[in-house]
Write a protein that holds these residues in place. Structure first.
Motif, PDB file in Angstrom:
ATOM      1  N   TRP A  97       0.868  -1.284  -0.041  1.00 34.29           N
ATOM      2  CA  TRP A  97       0.138  -0.074   0.053  1.00 34.29           C
ATOM      3  C   TRP A  97       0.813   1.239   0.077  1.00 34.29           C
ATOM      4  CZ3 TRP A  97      -4.281  -0.615  -1.983  1.00 34.29           C
ATOM      5  CH2 TRP A  97      -4.963  -1.580  -1.978  1.00 34.29           C
ATOM      6  N   GLY A  98       2.154   1.173   0.619  1.00 31.60           N
ATOM      7  CA  GLY A  98       3.154   2.305   0.649  1.00 31.60           C
ATOM      8  C   GLY A  98       3.232   2.688  -0.689  1.00 31.60           C
ATOM      9  N   VAL A  99       3.737   1.632  -1.475  1.00 27.56           N
ATOM     10  CA  VAL A  99       4.333   1.871  -3.006  1.00 27.56           C
ATOM     11  C   VAL A  99       3.024   2.415  -3.719  1.00 27.56           C
ATOM     12  CG1 VAL A  99       5.045   0.542  -5.052  1.00 27.56           C
ATOM     13  CG2 VAL A  99       6.068   0.088  -2.867  1.00 27.56           C
ATOM     14  N   ILE A 100       1.984   1.729  -3.479  1.00 28.82           N
ATOM     15  CA  ILE A 100       0.640   2.214  -4.292  1.00 28.82           C
ATOM     16  C   ILE A 100       0.442   3.659  -4.154  1.00 28.82           C
ATOM     17  CG2 ILE A 100      -1.856   2.019  -4.599  1.00 28.82           C
ATOM     18  CD1 ILE A 100      -1.256  -1.042  -4.135  1.00 28.82           C
ATOM     19  N   MET A 101       0.521   3.949  -2.852  1.00 27.32           N
ATOM     20  CA  MET A 101       0.195   5.508  -2.282  1.00 27.32           C
ATOM     21  C   MET A 101       1.111   6.433  -3.141  1.00 27.32           C
ATOM     22  SD  MET A 101      -2.573   5.904  -0.464  1.00 27.32           S
ATOM     23  CE  MET A 101      -2.141   7.197   0.851  1.00 27.32           C
ATOM     24  N   PHE A 102       2.506   5.932  -3.181  1.00 22.26           N
ATOM     25  CA  PHE A 102       3.608   6.464  -3.522  1.00 22.26           C
ATOM     26  C   PHE A 102       3.222   6.973  -5.113  1.00 22.26           C
ATOM     27  CE2 PHE A 102       7.957   7.538  -4.622  1.00 22.26           C
ATOM     28  CZ  PHE A 102       8.224   8.716  -3.819  1.00 22.26           C
ATOM     29  N   ILE A 103       2.650   5.837  -5.645  1.00 23.47           N
ATOM     30  CA  ILE A 103       2.623   6.051  -7.350  1.00 23.47           C
ATOM     31  C   ILE A 103       1.508   7.002  -7.419  1.00 23.47           C
ATOM     32  CG2 ILE A 103       1.803   4.780  -9.332  1.00 23.47           C
ATOM     33  CD1 ILE A 103       3.382   2.377  -8.194  1.00 23.47           C
ATOM     34  N   VAL A 104       0.443   6.875  -6.664  1.00 25.81           N
ATOM     35  CA  VAL A 104      -0.805   7.836  -6.502  1.00 25.81           C
ATOM     36  C   VAL A 104      -0.470   9.244  -6.595  1.00 25.81           C
ATOM     37  CG1 VAL A 104      -2.837   8.347  -5.437  1.00 25.81           C
ATOM     38  CG2 VAL A 104      -2.522   5.919  -5.871  1.00 25.81           C
ATOM     39  N   ALA A 105       0.529   9.444  -5.533  1.00 31.97           N
ATOM     40  CA  ALA A 105       1.116  10.689  -5.232  1.00 31.97           C
ATOM     41  C   ALA A 105       1.917  11.367  -6.337  1.00 31.97           C
ATOM     42  CB  ALA A 105       1.977  10.739  -4.088  1.00 31.97           C
ATOM     43  N   ILE A 106       2.575  10.571  -7.162  1.00 29.91           N
ATOM     44  CA  ILE A 106       3.239  10.950  -8.298  1.00 29.91           C
ATOM     45  C   ILE A 106       2.353  11.469  -9.465  1.00 29.91           C
ATOM     46  CG2 ILE A 106       4.705  10.240 -10.146  1.00 29.91           C
ATOM     47  CD1 ILE A 106       6.210   8.545  -8.061  1.00 29.91           C
ATOM     48  N   PHE A 107       1.346  10.608  -9.534  1.00 31.03           N
ATOM     49  CA  PHE A 107       0.201  10.901 -10.397  1.00 31.03           C
ATOM     50  C   PHE A 107      -0.546  12.344 -10.120  1.00 31.03           C
ATOM     51  CE2 PHE A 107       0.352   6.509 -12.037  1.00 31.03           C
ATOM     52  CZ  PHE A 107       0.733   6.754 -13.274  1.00 31.03           C
ATOM     53  N   PHE A 108      -0.700  12.468  -8.941  1.00 34.71           N
ATOM     54  CA  PHE A 108      -1.399  13.540  -8.567  1.00 34.71           C
ATOM     55  C   PHE A 108      -0.468  14.876  -8.951  1.00 34.71           C
ATOM     56  CE2 PHE A 108      -4.679  11.362  -6.394  1.00 34.71           C
ATOM     57  CZ  PHE A 108      -5.546  12.319  -6.119  1.00 34.71           C
ATOM     58  N   SER A 109       0.842  14.696  -8.300  1.00 36.88           N
ATOM     59  CA  SER A 109       1.586  15.879  -8.558  1.00 36.88           C
ATOM     60  C   SER A 109       1.868  16.138 -10.204  1.00 36.88           C
ATOM     61  CB  SER A 109       2.981  15.488  -8.288  1.00 36.88           C
ATOM     62  OG  SER A 109       3.052  14.651  -7.110  1.00 36.88           O
ATOM     63  N   MET A 110       1.923  15.087 -10.845  1.00 42.80           N
ATOM     64  CA  MET A 110       1.774  15.299 -12.462  1.00 42.80           C
ATOM     65  C   MET A 110       0.688  15.940 -12.980  1.00 42.80           C
ATOM     66  SD  MET A 110       3.633  11.699 -13.859  1.00 42.80           S
ATOM     67  CE  MET A 110       3.180  11.952 -15.317  1.00 42.80           C
ATOM     68  N   ALA A 111      -0.631  15.584 -12.385  1.00 45.10           N
ATOM     69  CA  ALA A 111      -1.959  16.042 -12.696  1.00 45.10           C
ATOM     70  C   ALA A 111      -1.865  17.600 -12.246  1.00 45.10           C
ATOM     71  CB  ALA A 111      -2.969  15.336 -12.058  1.00 45.10           C
ATOM     72  N   PHE A 112      -1.357  17.737 -11.263  1.00 43.01           N
ATOM     73  CA  PHE A 112      -1.402  19.222 -10.682  1.00 43.01           C
ATOM     74  C   PHE A 112      -0.400  20.136 -11.506  1.00 43.01           C
ATOM     75  CE2 PHE A 112       0.630  22.168  -7.501  1.00 43.01           C
ATOM     76  CZ  PHE A 112      -0.426  23.122  -7.147  1.00 43.01           C
TER      77      PHE A 112
END
Lengths: 145, 142
Positions: free
Chosen positions: A120-135
């Motif tokens: 879940w940590g790795v998944i959350m990290f990937i999600v955070a990267i996608f959020f940053s890219m979207a931002f």
């Protein structure tokens, strides 16, 4: 060596054991939810997106969108199965360790729980990267449009 | 009583050093999840404060169901989801904090509290999974 079920009296022993029991139930319910989701997707897949919808310009783009939903279901199934493996292993080994007074099994169980949170940590990290890219994409779009 | 306290303080015993390192690993990953989760939550709050109404109106228009009050239902749904996620992150944060503290202080009571918060987290995820299971079953049977 002292028996495990004697050394691990309340509160710590009870706390670990009840956590393991609840985690086992959670693992089973979570896997069932994912499996029914996949069956629901396979039996009644969403209507395919055609070119022109969602602002797509050609058929290739609509094919990408259509295959993306199948891919996301497949990926969520894999993640769910991995999470189930680690969580159920934690539950099973913890209960076993208390039953058979085996400390090595408890260590393995705790490492399994760490593995579950690692996923879940790795998944959350990937999600955070996608959020940053979207931002960043949002900022760039507003700047250049 | 004294004997129980002694036996409860399991991390002082040599063979259990491996267990404390496993607990530390758990708390490290849980801490990462909470940090990233709170960061994503903050981002969502900022986005919803600036253009939340617009996003939810567009979402309501895109939904296949067209009934009165769908916008209100979406707003309520968003807030419910938001608070449930915040509660889950709070449980994880407390668990990570107490597990680290319990291992450092070699205090079994604090460790037990940490596992208690992990249990609460698993109860919350089990309830969410159950809701998802019921929705999926409804979709399958309809």
């Amino acid at each position: 060596m002292e028996p495990l079920n004697e050394t691990r009296q309340a509160p710590l022993g009870d706390s670990i054991l009840t956590t393991a029991k609840v985690a086992g139930i959670s693992a089973i319910v979570s896997l069932l939810a994912t499996i029914t989701g996949v069956i629901a997707f396979l039996t009644s897949p969403p209507a395919p997106v055609t070119a022109g919808e969602e602002g797509l310009e050609d058929n290739a783009a609509s094919q990408v969108v259509n295959s993306a939903s199948s891919m996301s279901v497949f990926i969520s199934l894999i993640i769910s199965m991995l999470a189930f493996y680690f969580l159920y292993r934690f539950s099973f080994l913890t209960k076993n360790s208390f039953k058979h007074n085996d400390r090595t099994q408890l260590v393995k169980a705790l490492y399994s729980l760490a593995g579950y949170f690692r996923i879940w940590g790795v998944i959350m990290f990937i999600v955070a990267i996608f959020f940053s890219m979207a931002f960043i994409a949002g900022i760039l779009t507003s700047l250049f449009s | 009583m004294e004997q129980q306290e002694q036996s409860d303080n399991i991390l002082e015993q040599e063979p259990l050093e491996e267990e404390s390192s496993a607990v530390l690993q758990i708390s490290r990953w849980v801490k990462l999840i909470t940090s990233v989760g709170f960061a994503i939550g903050t981002f969502i709050v900022v986005v919803m404060l600036t253009s939340g109404a617009q996003i939810l109106r567009q979402l309501a228009a895109a939904l296949p169901i067209k009934t009165d009050g769908i916008y209100g239902a979406l707003v309520t749904g968003f807030f419910m989801l938001f608070f449930i996620t915040a509660l889950i992150l709070y449980y994880l944060y407390k668990a990570a904090h107490l597990l680290t503290q319990g291992v450092k202080e070699r205090n079994s009571v604090v460790l037990a509290q940490g596992f208690h918060f992990l249990k609460n987290f698993f109860i919350a995820t089990a309830i969410l999974s159950l809701v998802q299971l019921l929705i999926n079953l409804t979709n399958l049977l309809s």
